[in-house]
Design an enzyme around this catalytic site. Sequence first.
Site, PDB file in Angstrom:
ATOM      1  N   ASN A 187     -10.073  -0.414  -0.517  1.00 56.20           N
ATOM      2  CA  ASN A 187      -8.606  -0.318  -0.497  1.00 56.20           C
ATOM      3  C   ASN A 187      -8.057  -0.944  -1.781  1.00 56.20           C
ATOM      4  OD1 ASN A 187      -5.880  -0.546  -0.027  1.00 56.20           O
ATOM      5  ND2 ASN A 187      -6.075  -1.404   2.021  1.00 56.20           N
TER       6      ASN A 187
ATOM      7  N   HIS B 254      -3.291   7.217   1.903  1.00 61.19           N
ATOM      8  CA  HIS B 254      -3.685   5.882   1.451  1.00 61.19           C
ATOM      9  C   HIS B 254      -5.052   5.546   2.050  1.00 61.19           C
ATOM     10  CE1 HIS B 254      -3.893   1.685   0.728  1.00 61.19           C
ATOM     11  NE2 HIS B 254      -3.714   1.357   1.999  1.00 61.19           N
TER      12      HIS B 254
ATOM     13  N   CYS C  86       0.809  -1.230   0.000  1.00 62.23           N
ATOM     14  CA  CYS C  86       0.000   0.000   0.000  1.00 62.23           C
ATOM     15  C   CYS C  86       0.837   1.273   0.000  1.00 62.23           C
ATOM     16  CB  CYS C  86      -0.950   0.000   1.194  1.00 62.23           C
ATOM     17  SG  CYS C  86      -2.121  -1.349   1.123  1.00 62.23           S
TER      18      CYS C  86
HETATM   19  O1  UT7 Z   1      -3.800  -1.064   3.596  1.00 58.05           O
HETATM   20  C1  UT7 Z   1      -2.856  -1.810   4.295  1.00 58.05           C
HETATM   21  C2  UT7 Z   1      -2.951  -1.643   5.753  1.00 58.05           C
HETATM   22  N1  UT7 Z   1      -4.190  -2.162   6.250  1.00 58.05           N
HETATM   23  C3  UT7 Z   1      -4.891  -1.441   7.114  1.00 58.05           C
HETATM   24  O2  UT7 Z   1      -4.518  -0.342   7.408  1.00 58.05           O
HETATM   25  C4  UT7 Z   1      -6.096  -2.088   7.767  1.00 58.05           C
HETATM   26  C5  UT7 Z   1      -6.014  -1.956   9.264  1.00 58.05           C
HETATM   27  N2  UT7 Z   1      -7.092  -2.578   9.992  1.00 58.05           N
HETATM   28  C6  UT7 Z   1      -8.373  -2.160   9.911  1.00 58.05           C
HETATM   29  O3  UT7 Z   1      -8.690  -1.290   9.142  1.00 58.05           O
HETATM   30  C7  UT7 Z   1      -9.381  -2.757  10.848  1.00 58.05           C
HETATM   31  O4  UT7 Z   1      -8.716  -3.512  11.828  1.00 58.05           O
HETATM   32  C8  UT7 Z   1     -10.434  -3.659  10.155  1.00 58.05           C
HETATM   33  C9  UT7 Z   1     -11.375  -2.793   9.333  1.00 58.05           C
HETATM   34  C10 UT7 Z   1      -9.747  -4.683   9.268  1.00 58.05           C
HETATM   35  C11 UT7 Z   1     -11.289  -4.377  11.204  1.00 58.05           C
HETATM   36  O5  UT7 Z   1     -11.873  -3.436  12.093  1.00 58.05           O
HETATM   37  P1  UT7 Z   1     -11.725  -3.630  13.669  1.00 58.05           P
HETATM   38  O6  UT7 Z   1     -12.508  -2.550  14.296  1.00 58.05           O
HETATM   39  O7  UT7 Z   1     -10.265  -3.670  13.985  1.00 58.05           O
HETATM   40  O8  UT7 Z   1     -12.423  -5.002  13.897  1.00 58.05           O
HETATM   41  P2  UT7 Z   1     -11.811  -6.316  14.541  1.00 58.05           P
HETATM   42  O9  UT7 Z   1     -10.880  -6.973  13.587  1.00 58.05           O
HETATM   43  O10 UT7 Z   1     -11.330  -5.984  15.897  1.00 58.05           O
HETATM   44  O11 UT7 Z   1     -13.118  -7.198  14.636  1.00 58.05           O
HETATM   45  C12 UT7 Z   1     -14.217  -6.832  15.483  1.00 58.05           C
HETATM   46  C13 UT7 Z   1     -15.300  -7.879  15.354  1.00 58.05           C
HETATM   47  C14 UT7 Z   1     -14.784  -9.297  15.456  1.00 58.05           C
HETATM   48  O12 UT7 Z   1     -15.726 -10.053  16.188  1.00 58.05           O
HETATM   49  P3  UT7 Z   1     -15.466 -10.413  17.718  1.00 58.05           P
HETATM   50  O13 UT7 Z   1     -14.175 -11.154  17.723  1.00 58.05           O
HETATM   51  O14 UT7 Z   1     -15.360  -9.077  18.412  1.00 58.05           O
HETATM   52  O15 UT7 Z   1     -16.675 -11.197  18.062  1.00 58.05           O
HETATM   53  C15 UT7 Z   1     -14.722  -9.779  14.045  1.00 58.05           C
HETATM   54  O16 UT7 Z   1     -14.904 -11.168  13.912  1.00 58.05           O
HETATM   55  O17 UT7 Z   1     -15.901  -7.768  14.043  1.00 58.05           O
HETATM   56  C16 UT7 Z   1     -15.898  -9.066  13.429  1.00 58.05           C
HETATM   57  N3  UT7 Z   1     -15.776  -8.890  11.992  1.00 58.05           N
HETATM   58  C17 UT7 Z   1     -16.816  -8.648  11.181  1.00 58.05           C
HETATM   59  N4  UT7 Z   1     -18.148  -8.513  11.423  1.00 58.05           N
HETATM   60  C18 UT7 Z   1     -18.944  -8.256  10.373  1.00 58.05           C
HETATM   61  C19 UT7 Z   1     -14.649  -8.911  11.243  1.00 58.05           C
HETATM   62  N5  UT7 Z   1     -14.930  -8.700   9.953  1.00 58.05           N
HETATM   63  C20 UT7 Z   1     -16.283  -8.520   9.888  1.00 58.05           C
HETATM   64  C21 UT7 Z   1     -17.180  -8.258   8.832  1.00 58.05           C
HETATM   65  N6  UT7 Z   1     -18.492  -8.132   9.123  1.00 58.05           N
HETATM   66  N7  UT7 Z   1     -16.771  -8.114   7.558  1.00 58.05           N
END
Ligand code: UT7
Length: 333
Positions: A286, A256, A116
């Site tokens: 993204n 980005h 990225c």
């Molecule tokens: O471009 C390269 C660099 N990449 C980035 O900068 C991405 C960085 N990370 C992020 O943007 C975020 O971490 C995400 C958008 C990927 C995820 O958001 P988050 O607020 O960090 O969510 P999380 O991974 O902590 O997940 C929270 C909950 C989980 O459930 P539990 O464990 O709390 O029960 C996940 O299983 O959300 C769940 N979850 C979803 N729910 C509905 C994960 N993906 C989804 C989904 N729909 N698509």
Amino acid sequence: MPKTTAAITAIGKYLPEKVLDNATLEKMVETNDEWITTRTGIKERRILDIPGKATAFMATEAVKDLMKKSGLEPLDIDLLLVATATPDMPVVATAAQVATNLGAKNAFAFDLQAACSGFLYGLSVASSYIESGRYKKVVLVGADMMSSIVDYTDRTTCVLFGDGAGAALLEPNSEGLGFVDEYLRSDGVGKDHLGIQAGGSLYPPTEKTIAEKKHYIYQDGRVVFKFAVTNMADAAAEIMSRNGLCHQDVRYLIAHQANKRIIDATAQRMGIGDEKVLMNIGRYGNTTAATIPLLLCDYESQLRKGDNLVFAAFGAGFTWGAAFIKWAYTKQE
Ligand code: UT7
């Protein structure tokens, strides 16, 4: 004699027609529009769905768009760089394919892999070639076909990514416009948190790696989020402080597009308001190396000659950084 700087003098883009929106994803995996929108800011993304076409095709189309807008002739291109994490083939440089597709016979061409941060790193490379006086017309493309490496049964990644390409022409400038400064870093610790595990020299493809889905992108979202927020904001703050820029001096943040919350945190750290934050993540998701040039294209008519722009990126590797660029032209409508 005034120092020669490297300025972006034209831009172009390509986006596939097929739209994958949140409502469609709701039918594919257990997710919902509300989760995707509040956690990421993404509403829809584009998917390249033309048999036999991949990253080189999108990159070629983006440069064609740039050539149409600027009058650049293929034979005038000295160097063609393609920043991509999804080359058409592992060994052949996608850039060589693009140069040949365009008829850029006087150019040499190579790929640059910084995920990225690829376009930002590419700006550093392109600018250095121009500042040195060695080349005069460098085309830098950011292109990624993320749909080729996404597992559409994995809700933690499939909602995030999209396909697209953007291109920029860099040329010498004697008015002090263009690329001013950069702060670029990397940290190999990132390989455990974001990447594709197999298919490289460490784990060549086997039936086992395929069965274990090791050829798809994986991400430990929470860990990456923390690294991204801290490092992108720090890099942006650093580039401002060492160039004596306060928030009033910055016209736009060109960041980005991985997550709206990460971009907002960077803007907050820089002390700039929403009106200075350019954003199109809602429409494309993204697109990895393509996000920054796509952003420039979508907001081109808003950019003015002399505008102080802060570019910032964070990606797999980890790779990250920021750059200070004085925009070099006002688009004639
Ligand atoms: O471009 C390269 C660099 N990449 C980035 O900068 C991405 C960085 N990370 C992020 O943007 C975020 O971490 C995400 C958008 C990927 C995820 O958001 P988050 O607020 O960090 O969510 P999380 O991974 O902590 O997940 C929270 C909950 C989980 O459930 P539990 O464990 O709390 O029960 C996940 O299983 O959300 C769940 N979850 C979803 N729910 C509905 C994960 N993906 C989804 C989904 N729909 N698509």
